[in-house]
Design a protein around this motif. Structure first.
Motif, PDB file in Angstrom:
ATOM      1  N   LYS A  32       8.681  -1.171  -6.391  1.00  0.00           N
ATOM      2  CA  LYS A  32       7.809   0.012  -6.473  1.00  0.00           C
ATOM      3  C   LYS A  32       8.062   1.008  -5.341  1.00  0.00           C
ATOM      4  CE  LYS A  32       3.896  -1.929  -4.039  1.00  0.00           C
ATOM      5  NZ  LYS A  32       2.495  -2.146  -4.050  1.00  0.00           N
ATOM      6  N   GLN A  68       0.778  -1.238   0.000  1.00  0.00           N
ATOM      7  CA  GLN A  68       0.000   0.000   0.000  1.00  0.00           C
ATOM      8  C   GLN A  68       0.812   1.292   0.000  1.00  0.00           C
ATOM      9  OE1 GLN A  68      -0.484   2.130   3.046  1.00  0.00           O
ATOM     10  NE2 GLN A  68       1.271   1.028   3.836  1.00  0.00           N
ATOM     11  N   THR A  69       2.131   1.213   0.122  1.00  0.00           N
ATOM     12  CA  THR A  69       2.905   2.454   0.210  1.00  0.00           C
ATOM     13  C   THR A  69       3.071   3.128  -1.148  1.00  0.00           C
ATOM     14  OG1 THR A  69       4.858   3.521   1.122  1.00  0.00           O
ATOM     15  CG2 THR A  69       5.216   1.445  -0.061  1.00  0.00           C
ATOM     16  N   TRP A  70       3.179   4.428  -1.110  1.00  0.00           N
ATOM     17  CA  TRP A  70       3.481   5.213  -2.312  1.00  0.00           C
ATOM     18  C   TRP A  70       4.823   5.918  -2.166  1.00  0.00           C
ATOM     19  CZ3 TRP A  70       4.042  10.251  -0.866  1.00  0.00           C
ATOM     20  CH2 TRP A  70       3.386  10.637   0.305  1.00  0.00           C
ATOM     21  N   HIS A  71       5.481   5.740  -1.023  1.00  0.00           N
ATOM     22  CA  HIS A  71       6.786   6.359  -0.780  1.00  0.00           C
ATOM     23  C   HIS A  71       7.875   5.671  -1.596  1.00  0.00           C
ATOM     24  CE1 HIS A  71       5.416   8.930   2.457  1.00  0.00           C
ATOM     25  NE2 HIS A  71       4.761   7.902   2.956  1.00  0.00           N
ATOM     26  N   ARG A  72       8.941   6.412  -1.890  1.00  0.00           N
ATOM     27  CA  ARG A  72      10.112   5.870  -2.583  1.00  0.00           C
ATOM     28  C   ARG A  72      11.328   6.092  -1.693  1.00  0.00           C
ATOM     29  NH1 ARG A  72       6.524   4.137  -4.305  1.00  0.00           N
ATOM     30  NH2 ARG A  72       5.546   4.225  -6.330  1.00  0.00           N
TER      31      ARG A  72
END
Length: 188
Positions: A140, A112-116
């Protein structure tokens, strides 16, 4: 001198020699001092300003060491309530900024993370196949030019999925560890 039960020492950076406590009854095995020293020697060119993920945080030793040495931020993902609380307490005592402790399953977090992240620390509990399960989901969450620390018990080297490259590898006692990177398709 053996390490005191439930305590570890930060080995470098602004919090050098500060002691961090953790719950030894939970089965957490912090990365040994000499392994951490080698790892952070390897990471020296990449640590300053890095966004870090300590995915199976346990004691929080790797993420705390990264923050002590100049990382910009660290996200600690730890499913165990006692361990997550111990990491929060340590971060408060150290007056750490730009650190977040998330009580979640590591696989669910990655889903579920969108962090990089620039640097990722993967030291999961042994014998559960967790390293092999999270590696395919990790790309991702990786920034370009990333570095990934992997730790595994001797004799059970992980199979790296396509796109991953093991850059360095070493053994210390019954622990094997390495530094890898993931090449995003656009980087090739």
């Amino acid at each position: 001198m053996p390490r005191a039960e439930g305590r570890l020492r930060v080995i470098g950076g602004q919090w050098r020699s500060r002691v961090v406590e953790f719950d030894p009854a939970s089965g957490v095995r912090p990365t040994p001092d000499r392994v951490r020293q080698t790892l952070f020697d390897w990471l020296a060119p990449y640590i300053d300003g890095a966004r870090c993920l300590d995915l199976f945080a346990g004691s929080g030793a790797l993420g705390i060491e990264a923050l002590s040495r100049g990382a910009a931020s660290c996200c600690f993902v730890e499913q165990g309530r006692k361990q997550a609380g111990a990491i929060r307490t340590a971060l408060l005592l150290l007056k750490a900024q730009h650190a977040e402790v998330i009580e979640l399953d590591a696989e669910f977090y990655l889903a579920q993370t969108w962090h990089r992240f620039d640097l990722v620390f993967l030291d999961p509990p042994y014998g559960k196949g967790l390293l092999e399960r999270v590696l395919p989901e990790l790309p991702k969450a990786l920034a370009p030019h990333n570095r990934i620390y992997l730790e595994w018990p001797a004799g059970t080297a992980p199979q790296l999925p396509p796109g991953f490259e093991l850059l360095r590898e070493k053994k210390a006692g019954q622990v094997c560890f390495g530094l890898a990177t993931y090449h995003h398709p656009a980087e090739k």
